[in-house]
Design a protein around this motif. Structure first.
Motif, PDB file in Angstrom:
ATOM      1  N   THR B   3      -0.096  14.801   9.687  1.00 16.26           N
ATOM      2  CA  THR B   3      -1.534  14.962   9.515  1.00 16.26           C
ATOM      3  C   THR B   3      -1.838  15.511   8.119  1.00 16.26           C
ATOM      4  O   THR B   3      -0.975  16.071   7.448  1.00 16.26           O
ATOM      5  CB  THR B   3      -2.089  15.919  10.576  1.00 16.26           C
ATOM      6  OG1 THR B   3      -1.375  17.142  10.492  1.00 16.26           O
ATOM      7  CG2 THR B   3      -1.926  15.326  11.962  1.00 16.26           C
ATOM      8  N   LEU B   4      -3.081  15.335   7.733  1.00 11.87           N
ATOM      9  CA  LEU B   4      -3.485  15.715   6.379  1.00 11.87           C
ATOM     10  C   LEU B   4      -3.252  17.197   6.105  1.00 11.87           C
ATOM     11  O   LEU B   4      -2.834  17.582   5.008  1.00 11.87           O
ATOM     12  CB  LEU B   4      -4.963  15.362   6.186  1.00 11.87           C
ATOM     13  CG  LEU B   4      -5.565  15.676   4.823  1.00 11.87           C
ATOM     14  CD1 LEU B   4      -4.799  14.972   3.705  1.00 11.87           C
ATOM     15  CD2 LEU B   4      -7.040  15.258   4.795  1.00 11.87           C
ATOM     16  N   SER B   5      -3.493  18.038   7.113  1.00 13.90           N
ATOM     17  CA  SER B   5      -3.345  19.481   6.870  1.00 13.90           C
ATOM     18  C   SER B   5      -1.911  19.835   6.498  1.00 13.90           C
ATOM     19  O   SER B   5      -1.673  20.685   5.627  1.00 13.90           O
ATOM     20  CB  SER B   5      -3.804  20.271   8.089  1.00 13.90           C
ATOM     21  OG  SER B   5      -3.029  19.955   9.217  1.00 13.90           O
ATOM     22  N   TYR B   6      -0.936  19.181   7.137  1.00 13.38           N
ATOM     23  CA  TYR B   6       0.460  19.498   6.811  1.00 13.38           C
ATOM     24  C   TYR B   6       0.866  18.925   5.453  1.00 13.38           C
ATOM     25  O   TYR B   6       1.721  19.482   4.761  1.00 13.38           O
ATOM     26  CB  TYR B   6       1.392  19.014   7.923  1.00 13.38           C
ATOM     27  CG  TYR B   6       1.343  19.932   9.120  1.00 13.38           C
ATOM     28  CD1 TYR B   6       1.989  21.168   9.083  1.00 13.38           C
ATOM     29  CD2 TYR B   6       0.623  19.602  10.251  1.00 13.38           C
ATOM     30  CE1 TYR B   6       1.929  22.037  10.162  1.00 13.38           C
ATOM     31  CE2 TYR B   6       0.547  20.456  11.330  1.00 13.38           C
ATOM     32  CZ  TYR B   6       1.206  21.683  11.278  1.00 13.38           C
ATOM     33  OH  TYR B   6       1.129  22.553  12.326  1.00 13.38           O
ATOM     34  N   ASP B  17      -6.350  28.738   3.512  1.00 13.15           N
ATOM     35  CA  ASP B  17      -7.443  28.989   4.451  1.00 13.15           C
ATOM     36  C   ASP B  17      -8.246  27.692   4.546  1.00 13.15           C
ATOM     37  O   ASP B  17      -8.873  27.280   3.564  1.00 13.15           O
ATOM     38  CB  ASP B  17      -8.327  30.128   3.947  1.00 13.15           C
ATOM     39  CG  ASP B  17      -9.420  30.503   4.945  1.00 13.15           C
ATOM     40  OD1 ASP B  17     -10.003  29.573   5.549  1.00 13.15           O
ATOM     41  OD2 ASP B  17      -9.696  31.697   5.110  1.00 13.15           O
ATOM     42  N   PHE B  18      -8.181  27.076   5.719  1.00 15.01           N
ATOM     43  CA  PHE B  18      -8.818  25.773   5.869  1.00 15.01           C
ATOM     44  C   PHE B  18     -10.330  25.865   6.098  1.00 15.01           C
ATOM     45  O   PHE B  18     -10.945  24.931   6.587  1.00 15.01           O
ATOM     46  CB  PHE B  18      -8.152  24.978   6.987  1.00 15.01           C
ATOM     47  CG  PHE B  18      -6.878  24.305   6.556  1.00 15.01           C
ATOM     48  CD1 PHE B  18      -6.910  23.193   5.734  1.00 15.01           C
ATOM     49  CD2 PHE B  18      -5.647  24.805   6.958  1.00 15.01           C
ATOM     50  CE1 PHE B  18      -5.736  22.580   5.321  1.00 15.01           C
ATOM     51  CE2 PHE B  18      -4.466  24.196   6.553  1.00 15.01           C
ATOM     52  CZ  PHE B  18      -4.508  23.084   5.724  1.00 15.01           C
ATOM     53  N   THR B  19     -10.872  27.013   5.767  1.00 16.96           N
ATOM     54  CA  THR B  19     -12.331  27.120   5.784  1.00 16.96           C
ATOM     55  C   THR B  19     -12.866  27.377   4.383  1.00 16.96           C
ATOM     56  O   THR B  19     -13.770  26.686   3.919  1.00 16.96           O
ATOM     57  CB  THR B  19     -12.780  28.272   6.696  1.00 16.96           C
ATOM     58  OG1 THR B  19     -12.276  28.031   7.995  1.00 16.96           O
ATOM     59  CG2 THR B  19     -14.295  28.336   6.775  1.00 16.96           C
ATOM     60  N   LEU B  24     -11.266  20.254   5.329  1.00 17.51           N
ATOM     61  CA  LEU B  24     -10.967  18.882   5.733  1.00 17.51           C
ATOM     62  C   LEU B  24     -12.056  18.431   6.689  1.00 17.51           C
ATOM     63  O   LEU B  24     -12.596  19.229   7.453  1.00 17.51           O
ATOM     64  CB  LEU B  24      -9.602  18.799   6.419  1.00 17.51           C
ATOM     65  CG  LEU B  24      -8.424  19.427   5.666  1.00 17.51           C
ATOM     66  CD1 LEU B  24      -7.128  19.226   6.440  1.00 17.51           C
ATOM     67  CD2 LEU B  24      -8.314  18.842   4.271  1.00 17.51           C
ATOM     68  N   GLN B  25     -12.353  17.161   6.661  1.00 19.91           N
ATOM     69  CA  GLN B  25     -13.416  16.654   7.539  1.00 19.91           C
ATOM     70  C   GLN B  25     -13.062  15.260   8.036  1.00 19.91           C
ATOM     71  O   GLN B  25     -12.334  14.512   7.377  1.00 19.91           O
ATOM     72  CB  GLN B  25     -14.758  16.639   6.794  1.00 19.91           C
ATOM     73  CG  GLN B  25     -15.957  16.393   7.712  1.00 19.91           C
ATOM     74  CD  GLN B  25     -17.258  16.865   7.086  1.00 19.91           C
ATOM     75  OE1 GLN B  25     -17.362  17.996   6.614  1.00 19.91           O
ATOM     76  NE2 GLN B  25     -18.266  16.002   7.082  1.00 19.91           N
ATOM     77  N   ASN B  26     -13.635  14.955   9.208  1.00 17.53           N
ATOM     78  CA  ASN B  26     -13.472  13.621   9.794  1.00 17.53           C
ATOM     79  C   ASN B  26     -14.812  13.216  10.387  1.00 17.53           C
ATOM     80  O   ASN B  26     -15.265  13.792  11.369  1.00 17.53           O
ATOM     81  CB  ASN B  26     -12.388  13.657  10.884  1.00 17.53           C
ATOM     82  CG  ASN B  26     -12.097  12.285  11.448  1.00 17.53           C
ATOM     83  OD1 ASN B  26     -12.941  11.387  11.417  1.00 17.53           O
ATOM     84  ND2 ASN B  26     -10.908  12.115  11.987  1.00 17.53           N
ATOM     85  N   ASP B  27     -15.452  12.234   9.766  1.00 17.04           N
ATOM     86  CA  ASP B  27     -16.762  11.773  10.234  1.00 17.04           C
ATOM     87  C   ASP B  27     -16.641  10.589  11.189  1.00 17.04           C
ATOM     88  O   ASP B  27     -17.645   9.956  11.525  1.00 17.04           O
ATOM     89  CB  ASP B  27     -17.637  11.372   9.037  1.00 17.04           C
ATOM     90  CG  ASP B  27     -17.818  12.515   8.057  1.00 17.04           C
ATOM     91  OD1 ASP B  27     -18.024  13.652   8.507  1.00 17.04           O
ATOM     92  OD2 ASP B  27     -17.736  12.276   6.839  1.00 17.04           O
ATOM     93  N   ASP B  31      -9.387  11.568   8.477  1.00 17.57           N
ATOM     94  CA  ASP B  31      -9.505  12.860   7.795  1.00 17.57           C
ATOM     95  C   ASP B  31      -9.538  12.682   6.280  1.00 17.57           C
ATOM     96  O   ASP B  31      -8.882  11.799   5.733  1.00 17.57           O
ATOM     97  CB  ASP B  31      -8.307  13.749   8.170  1.00 17.57           C
ATOM     98  CG  ASP B  31      -8.250  14.014   9.662  1.00 17.57           C
ATOM     99  OD1 ASP B  31      -9.274  14.403  10.221  1.00 17.57           O
ATOM    100  OD2 ASP B  31      -7.171  13.815  10.262  1.00 17.57           O
ATOM    101  N   LYS B  34     -12.810  17.417   2.040  1.00 16.36           N
ATOM    102  CA  LYS B  34     -14.234  17.523   1.703  1.00 16.36           C
ATOM    103  C   LYS B  34     -14.450  18.499   0.550  1.00 16.36           C
ATOM    104  O   LYS B  34     -15.254  18.255  -0.333  1.00 16.36           O
ATOM    105  CB  LYS B  34     -15.035  17.971   2.917  1.00 16.36           C
ATOM    106  CG  LYS B  34     -16.528  17.923   2.648  1.00 16.36           C
ATOM    107  CD  LYS B  34     -17.338  18.418   3.812  1.00 16.36           C
ATOM    108  CE  LYS B  34     -18.816  18.233   3.507  1.00 16.36           C
ATOM    109  NZ  LYS B  34     -19.660  18.947   4.481  1.00 16.36           N
ATOM    110  N   LYS B  65       5.449  22.399  15.971  1.00 19.97           N
ATOM    111  CA  LYS B  65       5.423  22.024  17.393  1.00 19.97           C
ATOM    112  C   LYS B  65       6.568  22.683  18.156  1.00 19.97           C
ATOM    113  O   LYS B  65       6.388  23.149  19.284  1.00 19.97           O
ATOM    114  CB  LYS B  65       5.497  20.501  17.527  1.00 19.97           C
ATOM    115  CG  LYS B  65       4.214  19.805  17.106  1.00 19.97           C
ATOM    116  CD  LYS B  65       4.346  18.293  17.210  1.00 19.97           C
ATOM    117  CE  LYS B  65       3.017  17.631  16.805  1.00 19.97           C
ATOM    118  NZ  LYS B  65       3.110  16.176  16.755  1.00 19.97           N
TER     119      LYS B  65
END
Lengths: 198, 109
Positions: B3-6, B17-19, B24-27, B31, B34, B65
């Motif tokens: 995934t994009l975050s990894y 800090d993902f805020t 990241l965003q998914n409309d 992903d 942003k 995981k």
């Protein structure tokens, strides 16, 4: 019959009690007499009160997988209420001529699917594609499996403004979803709002 | 597929800090980044830079995981304390055996 003007000193009560009662809510074109800055005018009943529309409420009936740490637009499966057909494509758009103050509410259930797996959950309200309001639950000190969080607010919206709901969840293993239930189980993830009478 | 975050964690060498640092965003179409607010630390990565880190990101994701699965299978701290207490009282190795099994059942790459 001679007519007597109603003067500031009052009038006989049978001016009211002697006439036929309207035993229902007035029609929109029924009229009242009012003083508008000292000028006597007639006023349609439609200008008094209101009906809190547009109003909408949508629910999820199928769960939605979301990517870890990514603010993901919540999709909706069923409209329980959509007075002005203003909800479409997972967003509420203020109809023309319906700008004003809106009471907005949402509840979202974030599910990490394993005990002690959920770290942080953000419930985000977007207006015109930008963050407007959010509710954050930070569980890193004592992680649960799933949780529901609610967001409420009053927002001033103009015609063509649109609202969407986003969910951003962080879990240990990234296997997460926004939960959903059927009506018989009680809806868990909802999004709604209505225009305030002001 | 990672995934994009990894991929971003692999790119930065740390978890941002993902805020506030990276958003990241998914409309509905996948992903994407942003906001990238840590240019002073490292430039916003291109898609090709991130894709080049796919295998590293997948390894990070798999480790996360496995860590999560181990955490669950280790059981609650109350249950672990009970095992430790009984081991000390009875001279057994239940707790160590339990931990060894959790680790061998969920090996890291």
């Amino acid at each position: 019959m001679s007519q007597t003007k109603i003067k500031a000193g009052g009038f006989d009560v049978d001016v009211i009690t002697g006439t036929t009662a309207l035993a229902e809510a007035p029609a929109s074109t029924d009229e009242f007499l009012i003083s508008d800055g000292g000028v006597l005018k007639r006023l349609d009943a439609s200008h008094i009160g209101g009906d809190n529309n547009p109003s909408f409420m949508v629910v999820k009936t199928s769960s939605q997988s979301v990517t870890n740490n990514s603010a993901t637009k919540v999709t909706w499966d069923s409209e329980l209420k959509d007075s002005d057909s203003a909800f479409a494509s997972d967003k509420f758009t203020v109809p023309s001529g319906k700008g004003g103050d809106y009471y907005i509410f949402a509840t979202l259930e974030a599910d990490a699917k394993n005990n002690s797996d959920l770290k942080i959950s953000y419930l985000k309200l977007y207006k015109n594609g930008s963050l407007l309001q959010q509710n954050v639950k930070d569980y890193r000190a004592n992680q649960p499996r799933r949780q529901a969080q609610t967001l409420v607010g009053i927002h001033t919206l103009s015609a063509s403004d649109y609202l969407e709901l986003y969910s951003q969840i962080d879990s240990d293993d990234g296997d997460i979803e926004v939960n959903a239930y059927q009506a018989s189980d009680g809806y868990g993830t909802i999004f709604g709002g209505f225009k305030l009478i002001t | 597929m990672s995934t994009l975050s990894y991929k971003i964690i692999a790119y930065l060498g740390r978890t941002p800090d993902f805020t506030s640092e990276v958003s990241l965003q998914n409309d509905g179409s996948g992903d994407y980044i942003k906001e990238w607010n840590i240019t002073s630390e490292k430039a916003k990565p291109t898609d090709s830079q991130l894709n080049a880190l796919a295998s590293q990101a997948t390894a990070l994701e798999n480790t996360a995981k496995i860590d999560a699965k181990r955490k669950t299978e280790y059981l609650s701290w109350q249950e672990q304390m009970e095992m430790i207490y009984k081991d000390q009282k009875n001279g057994t190795t239940t707790y160590k055996d339990h931990c060894d099994k959790v680790r061998s059942d969920n090996p890291k790459e």
